[in-house]
Design an enzyme around this catalytic site. Structure first.
Site, short mmCIF file in Angstrom:
data_model
loop_
_atom_site.label_atom_id
_atom_site.label_comp_id
_atom_site.label_asym_id
_atom_site.label_seq_id
_atom_site.Cartn_x
_atom_site.Cartn_y
_atom_site.Cartn_z
N GLU A 70 -49.67 -86.43 -24.88
CA GLU A 70 -50.40 -85.49 -25.74
C GLU A 70 -50.22 -85.92 -27.19
O GLU A 70 -49.11 -86.20 -27.62
CB GLU A 70 -49.88 -84.06 -25.52
CG GLU A 70 -50.35 -83.04 -26.54
CD GLU A 70 -51.87 -82.88 -26.60
OE1 GLU A 70 -52.49 -82.66 -25.56
OE2 GLU A 70 -52.43 -83.00 -27.71
N THR A 181 -58.80 -84.69 -21.64
CA THR A 181 -58.74 -84.73 -23.11
C THR A 181 -59.53 -83.61 -23.78
O THR A 181 -59.57 -83.54 -25.01
CB THR A 181 -59.24 -86.10 -23.61
OG1 THR A 181 -60.42 -86.44 -22.89
CG2 THR A 181 -58.21 -87.18 -23.38
N ILE A 222 -67.64 -67.46 -28.90
CA ILE A 222 -66.72 -67.81 -29.99
C ILE A 222 -67.20 -67.20 -31.29
O ILE A 222 -66.43 -66.58 -32.04
CB ILE A 222 -66.58 -69.35 -30.12
CG1 ILE A 222 -65.90 -69.92 -28.86
CG2 ILE A 222 -65.78 -69.73 -31.36
CD1 ILE A 222 -65.86 -71.43 -28.80
N VAL A 276 -81.41 -72.41 -38.12
CA VAL A 276 -80.89 -72.82 -39.42
C VAL A 276 -81.50 -74.17 -39.77
O VAL A 276 -81.39 -75.12 -39.00
CB VAL A 276 -79.34 -72.91 -39.38
CG1 VAL A 276 -78.80 -73.41 -40.70
CG2 VAL A 276 -78.74 -71.55 -39.04
N ALA A 360 -60.84 -72.20 -20.15
CA ALA A 360 -59.45 -72.57 -19.87
C ALA A 360 -59.08 -72.30 -18.42
O ALA A 360 -58.42 -73.13 -17.78
CB ALA A 360 -58.52 -71.80 -20.80
N HIS A 484 -56.60 -43.11 -9.47
CA HIS A 484 -57.21 -42.16 -10.41
C HIS A 484 -56.14 -41.66 -11.38
O HIS A 484 -55.04 -41.35 -10.96
CB HIS A 484 -57.80 -40.98 -9.64
CG HIS A 484 -58.30 -39.89 -10.55
ND1 HIS A 484 -59.49 -40.01 -11.24
CD2 HIS A 484 -57.76 -38.69 -10.90
CE1 HIS A 484 -59.67 -38.91 -11.97
NE2 HIS A 484 -58.62 -38.09 -11.79
#
Lengths: 505, 135
Positions: A70, A181, A222, A276, A360, A484
């Site tokens: 990593e 990755t 996001i 945009v 994830a 309940h």
């Protein structure tokens, strides 16, 4: 499947070197060692994100000799470091702040002066992140996973060169290799990301002051989550979305409409079906030119901060894929088969850098499955039962097909709907926005999709996922006792409404 | 489903078959087809042409060796004489780790494993203590 573990190429190659008769004159020099040799591992994993670290732990548990490489310096990848986890810390605390500001009087709680301490807010987020990333490091030790901090690239089909973070280089040899990755934020053409004024989700979790105004490009999960955080903290947030609905692909149109209504009520502005055209960050404010997606009147939006949240793309740069002849598809994903194998079968790919949703929990499932394929020859991920959650308030969660997809497939279906206004626990919580919607096959009653908007929708969706995984009918769920008073009763009642009638609505 | 079971017992004519069925403990099938199939989440639902058929896509190293070439054929069937590099399988040659006191010399390895030669620029940087870096 042990056969791929048996005969490493590098092992044979080096053994062959041992066989060669070296001239005696160099024999004394053979005593010199450069300490770059590495023990051959059963499995080498490139990437210590959710996909990679789960695969590494699982491999350790299965007794494989495993190395995980990593480069970030901390484990957990985007999710733990700059994604799911820090954003949830901010969402939770900003919701608390917002609730204390706006929703205490009618609950009988009187509060005095309420202020936000952004520095402390960020610190508490960082504490959550570092606790979790260190936790993964501990799990590596516990499961005998070798952790190398550095940047990996392929030198051969079994050899990986690692540029060590601390300096130097190391060669790692693996009988099996997993590429995990991950992904990176997709940049917006013409807008240069500086993570201060023009930001991605990474910058959105680390702003040092609350911007007066924020424009979010992209009304997906996001964008809406981070837009919610800064809106609650005081920013004037405008979401610009190219499509005609928020929530991104997969969200049921009825749910998306309801979510937009609630978020609008909370103060977020929406410009849907709007594209945009370009931006200018040279002035004090960032100026964005937008116009209707189908063409029309141009408009300029001013913002202190622009959040680019138009999606993510696979991240495979620097891996040296060209050295081993691996290619990506038109979207940058590594092509794999149903057992995660590339065309070089001992090299497998999981997580965001290959097919499937960039989630994830999907990556985690693949992390377990891929090791099972390597070790046992059999693994399992049901791509039809991967839940999606948007952690706004109320939360939105779904699993399986949405109504538009079922309609398009031509299958006859029925829908059961139950609102939280009719749920006793939601009433006591004074938090009654949203509903549970279940879609089932009209003929067999098998549940095809579950869509929830409401508080704790992200928790409730687990039941829907289990139902779809087991192939349950709506009647199976409707006839199951639910405690309940709980929000989960709304799930049961929606199931009852699907095959018959709900009791409380 | 117990509710269903109760219903079934109560009314044999109007019984409902539950969708959830207990299949028993999960076991791994003894024979699994490992031929490459398209990934279920693949957008095209098919594998690219040539996937799994190139020389580097052998299902195991030993099957790769049957077709691989390095200074001649590597496969056992192609070269039986013991003097040829690669005539014996790596497995039969024993462990990779050198014996105690035995070392490999980098200069004996292919070029890509050797030390990168120092450039004049690098020497200058070292000689100047890094001062020439700014040039």
């Amino acid at each position: 499947m042990l056969r791929s573990l048996q005969l490493p190429r590098a092992a044979t190659a080096r053994s062959a070197f041992k066989q060669s008769s070296l001239p005696s004159v160099i024999a004394p020099r053979l005593r010199r060692s450069y300490a770059t040799e590495s023990e051959e591992k059963d499995l080498v994993i490139i990437g210590g994100g959710v996909a990679g670290y789960v695969a590494a732990i699982k491999a350790g548990q299965e007794g494989l000799k495993v190395t995980c490489i990593e480069k970030r310096g901390t484990l957990g990848g985007t999710c733990l470091n700059v994604g799911c986890i820090p954003s949830k810390a901010l969402l939770n605390n900003s919701h608390l702040y917002h609730q204390i500001l706006h929703d205490t009087k009618n609950r009988g709680i009187e509060v005095g002066d309420v202020k936000i301490n952004l520095e402390q807010l960020m610190k508490s987020k960082d504490t959550a992140v570092s606790g979790l990333t260190k936790g993964v490091e501990f799990l590596f030790k516990k499961n005998n996973v070798e952790y190398i901090k550095g940047t990996a690239s392929f030198a051969g089909e079994h050899e990986i060169t690692v540029n060590l973070t601390e300096g130097g280089e190391k060669t790692v040899v693996g009988k099996n290799i997993i590429i995990a990755t991950g992904s990176e934020a997709t940049p917006f053409p013409g807008l240069e990301i500086d993570e201060k004024r023009i930001i991605t989700s990474t910058g959105a979790i680390a702003l040092t002051k609350v911007p007066e105004s924020m424009v979010v490009i992209g009304g997906g999960i996001i964008g809406l989550e981070m837009g919610s955080v800064w809106s609650r903290l005081g920013s004037k947030v405008t979401v610009v979305e190219f499509l005609g609905q928020i929530g991104g692909p997969g969200m049921d149109a009825e749910v998306a409409k309801a979510a937009q209504k609630v978020l609008k009520k909370q103060g977020i502005d929406f410009k849907l079906s709007t594209k945009v055209m370009g931006g200018d960050a040279s002035g004090e404010k960032v100026k964005l030119q937008v116009e209707a997606a189908k063409g029309g009147k141009e408009e300029t939006l001013d913002a202190d901060v622009v959040l680019v949240a138009i999606g993510r793309r696979p991240y495979t740069a620097g891996l040296g894929l060209e050295n081993i002849g691996l290619e990506t598809d038109d979207k940058g994903r590594l092509v794999i088969d149903s057992e995660y194998r590339t065309k070089i079968p001992h090299i497998r790919v999981i997580g965001d850098c290959t097919f499937g949703p960039m989630l994830a929990h999907k990556a985690e499932e693949e992390g377990v499955a891929v090791v099972e394929y390597i070790k046992k020859g059999y693994g399992h991920v049901n791509y039809g039962a991967i839940p999606s959650v948007m952690y706004t308030h109320p939360e939105v969660a779904w699993v399986g097909q949405n109504e538009q997809e079922v309609k398009a497939s031509g299958v006859k279906y029925k829908v059961g709907n139950f609102p939280f206004t009719a749920n006793s626990r939601a009433k006591t919580n004074l938090d009654t926005e949203g509903f549970v919607k279940i879609i089932a096959d009209a003929e067999t009653d098998r549940i095809l999709g579950v869509h929830i908007i409401g508080a704790s929708a992200g928790e409730l969706i687990a039941e829907g996922t289990l139902a779809i995984e087991y192939g349950a009918s709506s009647e199976d769920v409707g006839r199951t006792s639910h405690a309940h008073p709980t929000l989960s009763e709304a799930f049961k009642e929606a199931a009852m409404a699907t095959y018959g009638k709900a009791i409380h609505f | 489903m117990f509710a269903t079971k109760a219903l079934r017992q109560a009314s044999a004519g109007a019984e409902r078959a539950p969708m959830i069925k207990f299949l028993g403990k999960r076991t791994i099938p003894s024979s699994i087809d490992h031929a490459p199939h398209a990934h279920p989440a693949s957008p095209t639902h098919k594998l690219p042409e040539g996937f799994g058929s190139s020389s580097s896509s052998s299902t195991s190293f030993s099957s790769y060796r049957q077709t691989a070439q390095q200074h001649g054929p590597l496969g056992n069937s192609a070269g039986k004489s013991s003097g040829i590099l690669g005539a014996q399988s790596g497995h039969s040659l024993g462990p990779v780790t050198p014996a105690k006191g035995e070392y490999f010399d980098r200069s004996e390895l292919p070029e890509r494993f050797r030390r990168v030669p120092m450039s004049a620029w690098e020497m200058e940087v070292i000689d100047s203590g890094g001062a020439s870096l700014s040039d």
